[in-house]
Motif scaffolding. Sequence first.
Motif, PDB file in Angstrom:
ATOM      1  N   ALA A 154       0.960  -1.263  -0.002  1.00 14.42           N
ATOM      2  CA  ALA A 154      -0.255   0.014  -0.081  1.00 14.42           C
ATOM      3  C   ALA A 154       0.839   1.315   0.058  1.00 14.42           C
ATOM      4  O   ALA A 154       1.653   1.453   0.805  1.00 14.42           O
ATOM      5  CB  ALA A 154      -0.999   0.058   1.217  1.00 14.42           C
ATOM      6  N   ASP A 183      -9.170  -3.235 -11.417  1.00 16.02           N
ATOM      7  CA  ASP A 183      -9.036  -2.194 -10.286  1.00 16.02           C
ATOM      8  C   ASP A 183      -9.502  -2.651  -8.959  1.00 16.02           C
ATOM      9  O   ASP A 183      -9.101  -2.215  -7.793  1.00 16.02           O
ATOM     10  CB  ASP A 183      -9.715  -0.693 -10.641  1.00 16.02           C
ATOM     11  CG  ASP A 183      -8.832  -0.043 -11.596  1.00 16.02           C
ATOM     12  OD1 ASP A 183      -7.714  -0.133 -11.692  1.00 16.02           O
ATOM     13  OD2 ASP A 183      -9.342   0.968 -12.202  1.00 16.02           O
ATOM     14  N   ASP A 184     -10.565  -3.518  -8.926  1.00 17.05           N
ATOM     15  CA  ASP A 184     -11.240  -3.884  -7.941  1.00 17.05           C
ATOM     16  C   ASP A 184     -10.622  -5.126  -7.059  1.00 17.05           C
ATOM     17  O   ASP A 184     -11.023  -5.739  -6.212  1.00 17.05           O
ATOM     18  CB  ASP A 184     -12.620  -4.197  -8.022  1.00 17.05           C
ATOM     19  CG  ASP A 184     -13.103  -4.815  -9.152  1.00 17.05           C
ATOM     20  OD1 ASP A 184     -12.152  -5.529  -9.887  1.00 17.05           O
ATOM     21  OD2 ASP A 184     -14.292  -5.271  -9.183  1.00 17.05           O
ATOM     22  N   THR A 195      -4.657  -3.374   0.355  1.00 17.90           N
ATOM     23  CA  THR A 195      -5.110  -2.218  -0.733  1.00 17.90           C
ATOM     24  C   THR A 195      -5.877  -2.980  -1.869  1.00 17.90           C
ATOM     25  O   THR A 195      -6.438  -4.012  -1.914  1.00 17.90           O
ATOM     26  CB  THR A 195      -3.708  -1.372  -1.134  1.00 17.90           C
ATOM     27  OG1 THR A 195      -4.350  -0.309  -1.794  1.00 17.90           O
ATOM     28  CG2 THR A 195      -2.664  -2.411  -1.813  1.00 17.90           C
ATOM     29  N   THR A 196      -5.960  -2.003  -2.896  1.00 19.96           N
ATOM     30  CA  THR A 196      -6.351  -2.477  -4.399  1.00 19.96           C
ATOM     31  C   THR A 196      -5.640  -2.240  -5.409  1.00 19.96           C
ATOM     32  O   THR A 196      -4.930  -1.367  -5.324  1.00 19.96           O
ATOM     33  CB  THR A 196      -7.950  -2.012  -4.383  1.00 19.96           C
ATOM     34  OG1 THR A 196      -7.928  -0.835  -4.572  1.00 19.96           O
ATOM     35  CG2 THR A 196      -9.008  -2.128  -3.431  1.00 19.96           C
ATOM     36  N   GLY A 198      -6.666  -0.929  -8.077  1.00 25.70           N
ATOM     37  CA  GLY A 198      -6.977   0.650  -8.438  1.00 25.70           C
ATOM     38  C   GLY A 198      -6.433   1.942  -7.584  1.00 25.70           C
ATOM     39  O   GLY A 198      -6.104   2.959  -7.956  1.00 25.70           O
ATOM     40  N   GLU A 199      -6.590   1.544  -6.338  1.00 29.00           N
ATOM     41  CA  GLU A 199      -6.096   2.445  -5.254  1.00 29.00           C
ATOM     42  C   GLU A 199      -4.736   2.672  -5.534  1.00 29.00           C
ATOM     43  O   GLU A 199      -4.096   3.789  -5.445  1.00 29.00           O
ATOM     44  CB  GLU A 199      -6.168   1.960  -3.852  1.00 29.00           C
ATOM     45  CG  GLU A 199      -5.766   2.683  -2.759  1.00 29.00           C
ATOM     46  CD  GLU A 199      -6.211   3.994  -2.613  1.00 29.00           C
ATOM     47  OE1 GLU A 199      -7.446   4.121  -2.976  1.00 29.00           O
ATOM     48  OE2 GLU A 199      -5.588   5.000  -2.134  1.00 29.00           O
ATOM     49  N   GLU A 200      -3.893   1.699  -5.914  1.00 26.24           N
ATOM     50  CA  GLU A 200      -2.425   1.634  -6.082  1.00 26.24           C
ATOM     51  C   GLU A 200      -2.126   2.498  -7.627  1.00 26.24           C
ATOM     52  O   GLU A 200      -1.117   3.278  -7.768  1.00 26.24           O
ATOM     53  CB  GLU A 200      -1.660   0.572  -6.145  1.00 26.24           C
ATOM     54  CG  GLU A 200      -1.752  -0.236  -4.646  1.00 26.24           C
ATOM     55  CD  GLU A 200      -1.407   0.750  -3.611  1.00 26.24           C
ATOM     56  OE1 GLU A 200      -0.150   1.531  -3.611  1.00 26.24           O
ATOM     57  OE2 GLU A 200      -2.154   0.900  -2.562  1.00 26.24           O
ATOM     58  N   GLU A 202      -3.972   4.618  -8.887  1.00 23.72           N
ATOM     59  CA  GLU A 202      -4.238   6.121  -8.653  1.00 23.72           C
ATOM     60  C   GLU A 202      -3.193   6.764  -7.817  1.00 23.72           C
ATOM     61  O   GLU A 202      -2.875   7.968  -8.197  1.00 23.72           O
ATOM     62  CB  GLU A 202      -5.402   6.259  -7.772  1.00 23.72           C
ATOM     63  CG  GLU A 202      -6.696   6.154  -8.488  1.00 23.72           C
ATOM     64  CD  GLU A 202      -7.237   7.256  -9.247  1.00 23.72           C
ATOM     65  OE1 GLU A 202      -7.504   8.499  -8.610  1.00 23.72           O
ATOM     66  OE2 GLU A 202      -7.252   7.184 -10.412  1.00 23.72           O
ATOM     67  N   SER A 203      -2.585   6.060  -6.783  1.00 25.14           N
ATOM     68  CA  SER A 203      -1.840   7.038  -5.624  1.00 25.14           C
ATOM     69  C   SER A 203      -0.571   6.487  -5.413  1.00 25.14           C
ATOM     70  O   SER A 203       0.229   7.247  -4.672  1.00 25.14           O
ATOM     71  CB  SER A 203      -2.818   7.192  -4.732  1.00 25.14           C
ATOM     72  OG  SER A 203      -3.093   6.005  -4.000  1.00 25.14           O
ATOM     73  N   ASN A 204      -0.193   5.198  -5.971  1.00 22.88           N
ATOM     74  CA  ASN A 204       1.195   4.823  -5.447  1.00 22.88           C
ATOM     75  C   ASN A 204       2.236   5.606  -6.398  1.00 22.88           C
ATOM     76  O   ASN A 204       2.294   5.724  -7.380  1.00 22.88           O
ATOM     77  CB  ASN A 204       1.390   3.212  -5.927  1.00 22.88           C
ATOM     78  CG  ASN A 204       2.407   2.620  -5.293  1.00 22.88           C
ATOM     79  OD1 ASN A 204       3.704   3.094  -5.244  1.00 22.88           O
ATOM     80  ND2 ASN A 204       2.589   1.582  -4.506  1.00 22.88           N
TER      81      ASN A 204
END
Length: 209
Positions: A154, A183-184, A195-196, A198-200, A202-204
């Motif tokens: 994450a 993403d999911d 984490t997911t 999609g989250e990574e 977007e923001s990793n």
Amino acid sequence: MIHEIFPVGPLQCNCSVIGDEATREGMVIDPGDDIEEILALVHKHNLQIKQIVITHAHIDHVGGAMKLRAATGAPILLNQNDYALLRMLDVQAAWVGVPTPGKVEIDQSLGSSDKIKAGSLSATVLHTPGHTEGSVCLYFPAEKKLIAGDTLFAGSIGRTDLPGGSFDKIIRSLHGTLLKLPDDTLVVPGHGPLTTIGEERESNPFLVE
Ligand SMILES: [Zn+2]
């Protein structure tokens, strides 16, 4: 799907105990340490362990594998590109400052695209070199779940400054393999919070374009 995630040992490696609720067949991923506690979870769910899967040959992920094999009779699986690292467990123990677990024997190599099954559960092996040469992730497509080892965390990625590490390779594995997943997809990293994809994506900081 039964799935217990349990941080083991001084480096708090996320060990997964996974099982099929109907057949009670299961697998353990990354039994780095604390085998008594892992076995308590296995017994709590009344599981028969079919495989012991090692995402890579770092001591905090593989250290308890032989004890778990002795207790369950299940084979130990590791990608063959990490066999050299596995022969350095004494050196790794000195780095971390823990007692050496002794020799770990691998029963079977994990190859790219191999399917690992327990009851109706099926995971695909994704070879994702970079953190180590033989690092793999396990992807459960039906459950949209990824066991990521130390390849993806994450908000971060695995370190590449240890023997066998390569920054170029881990970036290629992340973009060429893991970011191809939906993403999911729920990601269970080798350490720290879930984490997911999609989250990574977007923001990793290592993954944003
Ligand atoms: Zn590692």
